[in-house]
Motif scaffolding. Structure first.
Motif, PDB file in Angstrom:
ATOM      1  N   VAL A  44      39.451  33.328  33.629  1.00 50.74           N
ATOM      2  CA  VAL A  44      39.494  34.822  33.882  1.00 50.74           C
ATOM      3  C   VAL A  44      39.746  35.356  32.361  1.00 50.74           C
ATOM      4  CG1 VAL A  44      40.650  36.705  34.934  1.00 50.74           C
ATOM      5  CG2 VAL A  44      40.019  34.582  36.239  1.00 50.74           C
ATOM      6  N   ILE A  53      43.624  42.903  32.964  1.00 50.84           N
ATOM      7  CA  ILE A  53      44.051  42.084  34.208  1.00 50.84           C
ATOM      8  C   ILE A  53      45.022  43.001  34.812  1.00 50.84           C
ATOM      9  CG2 ILE A  53      44.836  40.105  35.267  1.00 50.84           C
ATOM     10  CD1 ILE A  53      43.333  38.681  32.928  1.00 50.84           C
ATOM     11  N   LEU A  59      41.981  42.241  39.948  1.00 48.14           N
ATOM     12  CA  LEU A  59      42.107  41.268  38.835  1.00 48.14           C
ATOM     13  C   LEU A  59      43.642  40.361  39.066  1.00 48.14           C
ATOM     14  CD1 LEU A  59      40.143  42.337  35.845  1.00 48.14           C
ATOM     15  CD2 LEU A  59      39.499  40.340  37.293  1.00 48.14           C
TER      16      LEU A  59
END
Length: 362
Positions: A44, A53, A59
């Protein structure tokens, strides 16, 4: 509990331990369990920056759930960072690879504090609260969700040092040169921390942890003046605010790094759980508190690089020292990025298996 409608909690072992209630095994979670040691997290990160994030609820939720999918952990902790508070106050914070947090314009003298924004936490950090509510739903009651924040002194250190430091010389100099101005900054941070914790609980956090990660740098006198009063006020104010809102108060965990020094000072702070790092033996930590106080910790993080036989021996030593009630197993600090994921699974499973054996043998 918040006023949101969430799925029924299926595993309340950690909440029971935190409240001093009987458990059938020792619960376990790991500080920084959602992070760089997991290959799925690194994937990620290839596409998104760290704070991107944090600021994107979907996320943050995904990263929070990654270790829960892998391991039989007894809690999730929301993916965020203690430095979202300085950001909310108007400071720029960058996360640099292999370096860590960096403040391009740290506080260099007291007049710089005047530039900080006030009363902005609710709006500026709404993304954290959205992530908590989303994650509670996505967890579907599997395990409780932990929220967290940095303590005022620890946040002050980053804001003055401009990043990590081995001495905290600049931040500590403020305490000696400008004690009144230091208290003013700490009061500002204390209010921000209280708001942040209350908002996390309202959003659905079922426990909250306060990281006083830089406690070990303070002399006993400085600790009593510039850390402990604020930690005590945070606990009191969060508890009273949540009660006044008609919500159920959640357990509060205080983690103050440098346990060998600070444990003697934090017994009467009002926190439900006291985190212990690796600088104090489990049996010594337990001897200082009755089983009415839940303790958390304290495996030295590099120990997870050892072979399974060694990890098992260390786990058994921990369980024998802390006892199997009013205890939450954890590391003594955050997990390191080079820890083998399979060893984490072994650690978690061994905590459960060995503690169940001990409890059944009683």
């Amino acid at each position: 509990m918040s006023k949101h409608s969430f799925p029924v909690l299926k595993n309340d072992c950690l909440l029971r331990a935190a409240r001093g209630l009987r458990t059938e095994r020792v619960p376990v979670w790991i500080m920084r369990q959602a992070g760089r040691y997991l290959p799925e997290f690194r994937k990620v990160r290839e596409e998104h920056s760290f704070f991107e994030i944090c600021r994107t609820p979907a996320l943050a939720c995904e990263i929070t759930l990654q270790p829960i999918r892998r391991y039989a952990l007894d809690a999730a902790i929301i993916f965020s960072d203690i430095l979202v508070i300085p950001q909310a106050l108007g400071m720029q914070v960058e996360m640099k690879p292999s370096i860590g947090p960096h403040f391009p314009e740290p506080l260099s003298e007291p007049k710089d504090v005047e530039k900080l924004k006030k009363g902005c936490i609710d709006e500026e950090l709404s993304y954290v609260y959205e992530a908590i509510t989303l994650t509670r739903h996505e967890l579907d009651g599997l395990v409780p969700l932990i929220g967290f924040t940095g303590a005022p002194w620890t946040l002050m250190c980053y804001m003055i040092e401009g990043g990590s430091s081995k001495t905290l010389s600049k931040a500590k100099s403020w305490l000696y040169k400008w004690p009144e101005e230091s208290h003013n900054l700490l009061h500002l941070l204390k209010d921000a921390v209280i708001s942040h914790l209350v908002n996390q609980i309202k959003a659905g956090a079922q426990l909250v942890q306060i990281f006083e990660s830089n406690a070990e740098y303070l002399t006993p006198d400085l600790l009593k003046k510039f850390s402990l009063p604020y930690l005590k006020e945070i606990q009191r104010s969060v508890s009273s605010t949540i009660t006044n809102l008609g919500l159920e108060m959640v357990p509060m965990i205080l983690y103050a790094k440098g346990s060998a020094m600070v444990l003697d000072f934090i017994a009467d702070m009002g926190y439900d759980v006291l985190g212990v790092d690796w600088t104090v033996a489990p049996s010594v930590a337990r001897s200082k508190f009755s089983e009415g106080i839940c303790l958390q910790g304290n495996l030295d993080p590099p120990a997870l690089k050892a072979d399974h036989e060694t990890i098992k021996r260390l786990v058994i030593d921990m369980l024998q020292g802390f006892g199997t009630q009013s205890y939450i197993a954890n590391l003594g600090h955050g997990i390191y990025p080079d820890i083998p994921p399979d060893n984490v699974a072994f650690f978690v499973n061994t905590i459960h298996e060995e503690s169940e054996k001990m409890i059944k043998a009683l």
